[in-house]
Design an enzyme around this catalytic site. Structure first.
Site, PDB file in Angstrom:
ATOM      1  N   THR A 161      24.452  73.015  84.215  1.00  0.00           N
ATOM      2  CA  THR A 161      24.235  73.537  85.571  1.00  0.00           C
ATOM      3  C   THR A 161      24.005  75.045  85.466  1.00  0.00           C
ATOM      4  O   THR A 161      22.894  75.484  85.201  1.00  0.00           O
ATOM      5  CB  THR A 161      25.409  73.194  86.506  1.00  0.00           C
ATOM      6  OG1 THR A 161      26.648  73.586  85.904  1.00  0.00           O
ATOM      7  CG2 THR A 161      25.453  71.709  86.796  1.00  0.00           C
ATOM      8  N   LYS A 187      29.390  70.529  78.786  1.00  0.00           N
ATOM      9  CA  LYS A 187      28.838  71.493  79.722  1.00  0.00           C
ATOM     10  C   LYS A 187      30.005  72.192  80.403  1.00  0.00           C
ATOM     11  O   LYS A 187      31.081  71.624  80.581  1.00  0.00           O
ATOM     12  CB  LYS A 187      27.911  70.846  80.747  1.00  0.00           C
ATOM     13  CG  LYS A 187      28.535  69.956  81.786  1.00  0.00           C
ATOM     14  CD  LYS A 187      29.169  70.637  82.988  1.00  0.00           C
ATOM     15  CE  LYS A 187      28.208  71.583  83.655  1.00  0.00           C
ATOM     16  NZ  LYS A 187      28.905  72.282  84.829  1.00  0.00           N
ATOM     17  N   THR A 198      38.191  70.861  83.024  1.00  0.00           N
ATOM     18  CA  THR A 198      37.313  71.659  83.885  1.00  0.00           C
ATOM     19  C   THR A 198      35.905  71.796  83.324  1.00  0.00           C
ATOM     20  O   THR A 198      35.354  72.872  83.254  1.00  0.00           O
ATOM     21  CB  THR A 198      37.912  73.032  84.172  1.00  0.00           C
ATOM     22  OG1 THR A 198      38.319  73.625  82.940  1.00  0.00           O
ATOM     23  CG2 THR A 198      39.113  72.925  85.038  1.00  0.00           C
ATOM     24  N   GLU A 282      30.464  82.288  83.175  1.00  0.00           N
ATOM     25  CA  GLU A 282      29.442  82.905  84.024  1.00  0.00           C
ATOM     26  C   GLU A 282      29.528  84.429  83.976  1.00  0.00           C
ATOM     27  O   GLU A 282      30.523  85.030  84.374  1.00  0.00           O
ATOM     28  CB  GLU A 282      29.584  82.391  85.456  1.00  0.00           C
ATOM     29  CG  GLU A 282      29.178  80.927  85.567  1.00  0.00           C
ATOM     30  CD  GLU A 282      29.488  80.287  86.900  1.00  0.00           C
ATOM     31  OE1 GLU A 282      28.883  79.246  87.199  1.00  0.00           O
ATOM     32  OE2 GLU A 282      30.340  80.813  87.648  1.00  0.00           O
ATOM     33  N   ASN A 405      27.600  83.175  91.539  1.00  0.00           N
ATOM     34  CA  ASN A 405      28.309  82.348  92.494  1.00  0.00           C
ATOM     35  C   ASN A 405      27.989  82.667  93.946  1.00  0.00           C
ATOM     36  O   ASN A 405      28.129  81.804  94.821  1.00  0.00           O
ATOM     37  CB  ASN A 405      29.810  82.426  92.227  1.00  0.00           C
ATOM     38  CG  ASN A 405      30.180  81.660  90.975  1.00  0.00           C
ATOM     39  OD1 ASN A 405      30.244  80.440  91.000  1.00  0.00           O
ATOM     40  ND2 ASN A 405      30.391  82.355  89.871  1.00  0.00           N
ATOM     41  N   SER A 410      21.662  78.737  96.898  1.00  0.00           N
ATOM     42  CA  SER A 410      20.386  79.185  97.486  1.00  0.00           C
ATOM     43  C   SER A 410      19.282  79.239  96.447  1.00  0.00           C
ATOM     44  O   SER A 410      19.484  78.947  95.292  1.00  0.00           O
ATOM     45  CB  SER A 410      20.563  80.572  98.122  1.00  0.00           C
ATOM     46  OG  SER A 410      21.030  81.494  97.163  1.00  0.00           O
TER      47      SER A 410
END
Length: 410
Positions: A161, A187, A198, A282, A405, A410
């Site tokens: 993702t 992933k 997680t 991230e 995040n 969007s």
């Protein structure tokens, strides 16, 4: 194209072929354009499956379905399958979510000719949006026709993702009468905190091993691997770890000294994949090991380690290469673990930063700042109260985490 994490491995590893496991991946257009977002694994008859799942109280329909299937007695002599989609987590979607799981697992069962009770599904992505399961069922025939023992790399790419690189790890064990191979993919990048894994993790081996023994090995090693990492302290609704043993190796059933070697190798693959998830945190630019020793109990060691690893103040200081050790003192103090000022020692790598209730006489800010420039860091805390210890791995917190995040939907 997303920039690849600076902590990523140089290349995807060469994973061994696992006899009895076939892989395929395809683009179904669930969320992403021009990329694979569904993967299918077909497992040979006689495969044993074990695993672990998130303990989130809002876990997804896929997780609840998988938990039930894993504890059910498997019919003798039948195969199994795993289907995974990215882009939509199918979590908190009510009865629609349950219906979607039934549709995709039933579709795989029909095409592959196996019971639906032996088809496991996982979904990862946005929470609270109905899964467009028709897009998945429409591509199952194409997936089935593309199944190949060499397709594991594509499968790793399809489950990504916000990941910036596919994750894989492997090991080989000398069994009694032949080699035993292990290959795993994972992933995970955000919404990473312990309470199983997680993330999504799938490990495959050709070992002959009973379901009960395989499950015991997972239970013994999940704590020090997938439950010892954190990116942002947020536990996912969708976490799944599945380990499939096809029994196709020429080696005899895993027992005795071979069992010890196999468990060590499996734990190594689990640890490797867990750290790759942190390396792909991230926005991460630093990999941080938080090592706590001298605790009064293992519970206290974990409290202190996670308090430091999850502290936004510690993580942002590391991102700014600021050796602000006072934030570590703060994190120890807020953890709820037993700690005494004058017995506490803090180190950055081999550098003694604080001891005996004060900054160490030998410590200099210049040495701390120079150490913080490294991409892999060790923050070590000795509480001086006992013999218990614990280690947690995390990453820094950068502006990029906020950007990813803030714009995720969007």
């Amino acid at each position: 194209m997303k920039p690849v994490s600076p902590l990523a491995p140089a290349v995807f590893p060469e994973l061994p072929v696992i006899a009895g496991a076939e892989f395929a991946a395809i683009g179904a257009g669930i969320k992403y354009r021009d990329r694979k977002d569904v993967m299918l694994v077909r497992l040979a008859p006689g495969t044993t499956l074990a695993g672990a799942f998130t303990r989130s109280s809002t876990r997804s329909a896929c997780v609840r379905d998988g938990q039930a299937k894993l504890v059910a007695k498997a019919p003798a002599g039948v195969g199994a399958a795993i289907l995974v989609n990215s882009g939509n987590s199918n979590a908190f979607t009510g009865k629609l979510g349950d219906d979607a799981v039934a549709a995709v697992t039933g579709g795989v069962a029909e095409v592959l000719g196996i019971p639906a009770g032996r088809v496991f599904s996982s979904s990862t992505g946005v929470i609270g949006e109905p899964l467009p399961h028709g897009k998945i069922t429409a591509v199952i025939p194409a997936l089935a026709s593309a199944l190949s023992e060499t397709g594991i790399h594509m499968a790793a790419e399809a489950i990504m993702t916000t990941d910036t690189f596919p994750k894989g790890a492997a090991a080989t064990v000398q069994g009694d009468g032949g080699l035993i191979q292990i290959a795993g993919i994972a992933k995970g990048s955000g919404m990473i905190a312990p309470d199983m894994a997680t993330m999504l993790v799938y490990i495959f081996t050709d070992a002959k091993i009973s379901q009960a023994n395989l499950q015991k090995m997972i239970d013994r090693n999940v704590g020090a691997t997938f439950n010892s990492i954190t990116v942002d302290s947020d536990t996912s609704t969708s976490d799944t770890l599945l380990v499939a043993a096809t029994g196709q190796s020429a080696a005899a059933e895993v027992k005795g000294t071979v069992a010890k070697a196999f468990e060590a190798a499996l734990a190594g693959v689990m640890h490797d994949l867990a750290l790759q998830v942190v390396r792909d945190g991230e926005g991460a630019t630093k990999l941080i090991e938080v090592r706590v020793t001298g605790a009064a109990s293992e519970e206290d060691a974990a409290k202190v380690a996670f308090s430091i690893a999850n502290s936004p103040l510690v993580k942002t200081a590391v991102a700014g290469e600021d050796p602000n050790w006072g934030r570590i003192v703060m994190a120890v103090g807020k953890s709820g673990a037993a700690a005494e000022r004058d017995k506490l020692t803090i180190r950055f790598g081999d550098i003694v930063v604080a001891e005996k209730g004060w900054r160490a006489e030998s410590y200099t800010e210049e040495a701390g700042a120079d150490y913080m420039k490294q991409s892999e860091l060790l923050i070590a805390v000795d509480l001086g109260l006992g013999k218990a210890k614990g280690t947690v791995w995390t990453c820094d917190l950068t502006n990029r985490y906020v950007e990813i995040n803030a714009d995720y939907r969007s």
